[in-house]
Design a protein around this motif. Structure first.
Motif, PDB file in Angstrom:
ATOM      1  N   ALA A   1       1.132  -1.689  -0.057  1.00 35.22           N
ATOM      2  CA  ALA A   1       0.026  -0.024  -0.291  1.00 35.22           C
ATOM      3  C   ALA A   1       0.441   1.232  -0.213  1.00 35.22           C
ATOM      4  CB  ALA A   1      -0.648  -0.030   1.321  1.00 35.22           C
ATOM      5  N   LEU A   2       0.740   2.151  -0.760  1.00 38.59           N
ATOM      6  CA  LEU A   2       1.244   3.791  -1.785  1.00 38.59           C
ATOM      7  C   LEU A   2       0.230   4.683  -1.786  1.00 38.59           C
ATOM      8  CD1 LEU A   2       4.371   4.708  -0.770  1.00 38.59           C
ATOM      9  CD2 LEU A   2       4.893   3.883  -3.281  1.00 38.59           C
ATOM     10  N   ALA A   3       0.514   5.459  -0.605  1.00 35.97           N
ATOM     11  CA  ALA A   3      -0.373   6.360  -1.396  1.00 35.97           C
ATOM     12  C   ALA A   3      -0.052   7.725  -2.346  1.00 35.97           C
ATOM     13  CB  ALA A   3      -2.124   7.197  -0.083  1.00 35.97           C
ATOM     14  N   SER A   4       1.154   7.479  -3.216  1.00 31.49           N
ATOM     15  CA  SER A   4       1.574   8.206  -3.683  1.00 31.49           C
ATOM     16  C   SER A   4       0.667   9.236  -4.715  1.00 31.49           C
ATOM     17  CB  SER A   4       2.852   8.191  -4.994  1.00 31.49           C
ATOM     18  OG  SER A   4       3.352   7.075  -4.389  1.00 31.49           O
ATOM     19  N   ARG A   5       1.175  10.602  -4.297  1.00 28.99           N
ATOM     20  CA  ARG A   5       0.244  11.687  -5.094  1.00 28.99           C
ATOM     21  C   ARG A   5       0.836  12.173  -6.589  1.00 28.99           C
ATOM     22  NH1 ARG A   5       1.029  13.271   1.162  1.00 28.99           N
ATOM     23  NH2 ARG A   5      -1.091  14.021   1.695  1.00 28.99           N
ATOM     24  N   PHE A   6       2.097  11.795  -7.015  1.00 34.40           N
ATOM     25  CA  PHE A   6       2.293  11.398  -8.319  1.00 34.40           C
ATOM     26  C   PHE A   6       3.291  10.196  -8.665  1.00 34.40           C
ATOM     27  CE2 PHE A   6       4.320  12.259 -11.538  1.00 34.40           C
ATOM     28  CZ  PHE A   6       3.827  12.310 -12.497  1.00 34.40           C
ATOM     29  N   GLU A   7       3.706  10.040 -10.292  1.00 31.97           N
ATOM     30  CA  GLU A   7       4.701   9.130  -9.937  1.00 31.97           C
ATOM     31  C   GLU A   7       4.692   8.986 -11.241  1.00 31.97           C
ATOM     32  OE1 GLU A   7       6.527   7.031  -7.981  1.00 31.97           O
ATOM     33  OE2 GLU A   7       5.748   6.491  -6.192  1.00 31.97           O
ATOM     34  N   GLY A   8       6.563   8.743 -11.555  1.00 33.97           N
ATOM     35  CA  GLY A   8       6.448   9.072 -13.015  1.00 33.97           C
ATOM     36  C   GLY A   8       6.677   7.977 -13.555  1.00 33.97           C
TER      37      GLY A   8
ATOM     38  N   ALA B   1     -10.224   0.337   0.472  1.00 29.57           N
ATOM     39  CA  ALA B   1      -9.475  -0.568  -0.577  1.00 29.57           C
ATOM     40  C   ALA B   1      -8.648  -1.729   1.108  1.00 29.57           C
ATOM     41  CB  ALA B   1      -8.563  -0.085  -1.174  1.00 29.57           C
ATOM     42  N   LEU B   2      -8.467  -0.613   1.992  1.00 35.26           N
ATOM     43  CA  LEU B   2      -7.630  -1.968   2.843  1.00 35.26           C
ATOM     44  C   LEU B   2      -8.589  -2.473   3.370  1.00 35.26           C
ATOM     45  CD1 LEU B   2      -5.473   1.300   4.202  1.00 35.26           C
ATOM     46  CD2 LEU B   2      -4.341  -1.187   3.127  1.00 35.26           C
ATOM     47  N   HIS B   3      -9.353  -2.210   3.679  1.00 33.20           N
ATOM     48  CA  HIS B   3     -10.897  -3.484   4.317  1.00 33.20           C
ATOM     49  C   HIS B   3     -11.152  -4.044   3.562  1.00 33.20           C
ATOM     50  CE1 HIS B   3     -14.696  -4.119   5.567  1.00 33.20           C
ATOM     51  NE2 HIS B   3     -14.627  -3.837   7.090  1.00 33.20           N
ATOM     52  N   SER B   4     -11.546  -3.798   2.118  1.00 40.05           N
ATOM     53  CA  SER B   4     -11.759  -4.848   1.535  1.00 40.05           C
ATOM     54  C   SER B   4     -10.730  -6.188   1.321  1.00 40.05           C
ATOM     55  CB  SER B   4     -11.626  -4.186   0.201  1.00 40.05           C
ATOM     56  OG  SER B   4     -12.897  -3.510  -0.185  1.00 40.05           O
ATOM     57  N   LEU B   5      -9.403  -5.585   1.379  1.00 36.41           N
ATOM     58  CA  LEU B   5      -8.742  -6.486   1.119  1.00 36.41           C
ATOM     59  C   LEU B   5      -7.802  -7.653   2.708  1.00 36.41           C
ATOM     60  CD1 LEU B   5      -6.062  -5.015  -1.617  1.00 36.41           C
ATOM     61  CD2 LEU B   5      -7.417  -7.403  -2.153  1.00 36.41           C
ATOM     62  N   LEU B   6      -8.071  -6.580   3.592  1.00 34.52           N
ATOM     63  CA  LEU B   6      -8.327  -7.064   5.067  1.00 34.52           C
ATOM     64  C   LEU B   6      -9.209  -8.483   4.722  1.00 34.52           C
ATOM     65  CD1 LEU B   6      -6.972  -4.200   6.394  1.00 34.52           C
ATOM     66  CD2 LEU B   6      -5.329  -6.103   6.695  1.00 34.52           C
ATOM     67  N   THR B   7     -10.306  -8.174   4.980  1.00 34.68           N
ATOM     68  CA  THR B   7     -11.265  -8.885   5.476  1.00 34.68           C
ATOM     69  C   THR B   7     -11.981  -9.412   4.388  1.00 34.68           C
ATOM     70  OG1 THR B   7     -13.039  -7.346   4.265  1.00 34.68           O
ATOM     71  CG2 THR B   7     -12.419  -6.888   7.073  1.00 34.68           C
ATOM     72  N   ASP B   8     -11.217  -9.664   2.876  1.00 37.43           N
ATOM     73  CA  ASP B   8     -12.311 -10.849   2.124  1.00 37.43           C
ATOM     74  C   ASP B   8     -10.328 -11.578   1.574  1.00 37.43           C
ATOM     75  OD1 ASP B   8     -13.158 -11.609  -0.268  1.00 37.43           O
ATOM     76  OD2 ASP B   8     -13.812 -10.575  -1.203  1.00 37.43           O
ATOM     77  N   LYS B   9     -10.423 -12.565   1.855  1.00 36.90           N
ATOM     78  CA  LYS B   9      -9.692 -13.011   2.274  1.00 36.90           C
ATOM     79  C   LYS B   9      -9.500 -14.078   0.466  1.00 36.90           C
ATOM     80  CE  LYS B   9      -7.917 -14.810   6.324  1.00 36.90           C
ATOM     81  NZ  LYS B   9      -7.706 -16.521   6.646  1.00 36.90           N
ATOM     82  N   THR B  10     -10.701 -13.715   0.162  1.00 36.53           N
ATOM     83  CA  THR B  10     -10.600 -14.702  -1.746  1.00 36.53           C
ATOM     84  C   THR B  10     -10.827 -13.547  -2.888  1.00 36.53           C
ATOM     85  OG1 THR B  10     -12.219 -16.065  -1.143  1.00 36.53           O
ATOM     86  CG2 THR B  10     -12.783 -15.649  -3.444  1.00 36.53           C
ATOM     87  N   LEU B  11     -11.051 -11.917  -2.720  1.00 40.44           N
ATOM     88  CA  LEU B  11     -10.774 -11.186  -2.859  1.00 40.44           C
ATOM     89  C   LEU B  11      -8.968 -10.657  -3.012  1.00 40.44           C
ATOM     90  CD1 LEU B  11     -11.426  -8.492  -4.231  1.00 40.44           C
ATOM     91  CD2 LEU B  11     -11.595  -7.308  -2.673  1.00 40.44           C
ATOM     92  N   ARG B  12      -8.009 -10.693  -2.382  1.00 42.39           N
ATOM     93  CA  ARG B  12      -7.050 -10.780  -1.795  1.00 42.39           C
ATOM     94  C   ARG B  12      -6.404 -12.204  -2.008  1.00 42.39           C
ATOM     95  NH1 ARG B  12      -6.608 -10.498   4.351  1.00 42.39           N
ATOM     96  NH2 ARG B  12      -5.072 -12.131   3.912  1.00 42.39           N
ATOM     97  N   ARG B  13      -6.532 -12.965  -2.448  1.00 39.08           N
ATOM     98  CA  ARG B  13      -5.923 -13.791  -3.108  1.00 39.08           C
ATOM     99  C   ARG B  13      -5.896 -13.354  -4.850  1.00 39.08           C
ATOM    100  NH1 ARG B  13      -8.019 -17.208   0.814  1.00 39.08           N
ATOM    101  NH2 ARG B  13      -9.743 -18.012  -0.740  1.00 39.08           N
TER     102      ARG B  13
END
Length: 347
Positions: free
Chosen positions: A251-258, A304-316
């Motif tokens: 997880a990285l909340a960059s405001r911009f990346e080249g 988004a964090l909540h979704s991946l932390l709570t839904d192992k099927t989605l995370r996999r």
């Protein structure tokens, strides 16, 4: 034997940032490919050096012999426009642009305008421009007056690394990025607070010395939110592959990346990604491999964090898509071969 190359860079080439890592790997790869490469340090403070340091950098570059081939990192080259105008007829100048200086987070409109004007002027005197993403190429064509045939896109390579097991208990969230405003660690920390009720631990890897003020603010934020026992501000790491292999989410909340080398590295190790839809990130992170949210949206990042932390099927599923995408990324010698071919074609 190939013509000798001078590779000029600002600051400390050993720093663990994406830009410096790219420079190091390109230098090493060119040497391995048979190019004689001389490193040339331009000093500290770029892209806003002291007048004395700027003059010294110009002096070092002007000492190069007539007809010399010099690659100059854009962090410095973008503000050396007057030097470039003086020396362009004498030297073969290649600019390496990670992302335009005016797009750095935290600049006011005057600073943005100044950087844009200087860099546009400087680039007009380069024989060729190497960029690290198609997005940066489009930006230079649209906003900096560079023609497409003058640009070579050489996206960063990745190294072989173990695939993440994804079985942390609690899930381990890892973030990699120098502690600067552009990397958005403040958003990540606030979003982690919003999912405090869920099991997780987090590690933020990145230099705490390049921008001490930001590092101090982040430490205070972690403490004020009562998360010091769950979020580790771990400082620099020479080789984070083992840490990524033991993580569950990147997880990285960059405001911009080249480009965003760390996202490619996370993909190559099969980590599902949470990031912001900005800069080149959507080109690097496929939709099926991650969750991309608006910049500076704490609520969306937390969801988004909540979704991946709570839904192992989605995370996999995201992890498997990340692994597939990572397997398609180039190695570093592909990156170097692209640059080498461009250099050999210079008039």
């Amino acid at each position: 034997m190939s013509q000798s190359i001078t590779f000029a860079y600002p600051g400390d080439l050993s720093l663990n940032t994406g830009g410096y890592a790219y420079d190091r790997r390109v230098i090493a790869g060119l040497l391995e490919s048979g190019w004689p490469v001389q490193r040339l340090s331009l000093g500290e403070g770029f892209p806003a050096p002291s007048p004395e340091m700027k003059r010294e950098a110009e002096r070092r570059l002007s000492a190069l012999p007539d007809g010399g081939l010099v690659i100059i990192d854009g962090l410095a080259f973008g503000v050396l426009d007057e030097w470039a105008e003086r020396e362009a007829r004498r030297l073969r100048i290649v600019a390496l642009v990670h992302h335009p200086l005016a797009l750095e987070t935290g600049l006011d409109s005057t600073q943005q305008s100044c950087f844009h004007g200087c860099e546009r002027h400087a680039l007009s005197f380069a024989k060729h421009v190497v960029v690290t993403s198609p997005m940066t190429a489009r930006n230079l064509i649209a906003d900096y007056g560079i023609r497409s045939h003058q640009i070579t896109v050489a996206i960063p390579g990745t190294d072989p690394a173990p695939i993440a097991t994804g079985n942390g208990d609690p899930p381990h969230i890892i973030s990699i990025g120098t502690l600067t405003p552009r990397k958005g660690h403040d958003i990540l920390i606030s979003a982690l607070k919003a999912v405090e009720h869920l099991p997780w631990r987090a590690t933020i890897i990145g230099s705490q010395t390049l921008n001490p003020e930001t590092a101090t603010l982040l430490r205070r934020q972690v403490e004020a939110l009562g998360l010091a026992d769950r979020i580790s501000l771990a400082g620099e790491c020479d080789d984070p592959r083992a840490l990524l292999a033991g993580a569950d989410i990147f997880a990285l909340a960059s405001r911009f990346e080249g480009y965003g080398m760390v996202f490619a590295e996370a993909l190559s190790q099969g980590l599902p990604i949470i990031a912001c839809r900005t800069g080149a990130i959507p080109e690097v992170v496929p939709e099926e491999a991650g969750l991309l949210v608006p910049v500076d949206d704490i609520g969306a990042f937390a969801q988004a964090l909540h979704s991946l932390l709570t839904d192992k099927t989605l995370r996999r599923a995201k992890a498997e898509a990340a692994r597939r995408a990572g397997a398609q990324l180039p190695g570093w010698m592909t990156t170097v071969d692209i640059i080498s071919t461009a250099l050999r074609a210079l008039p």
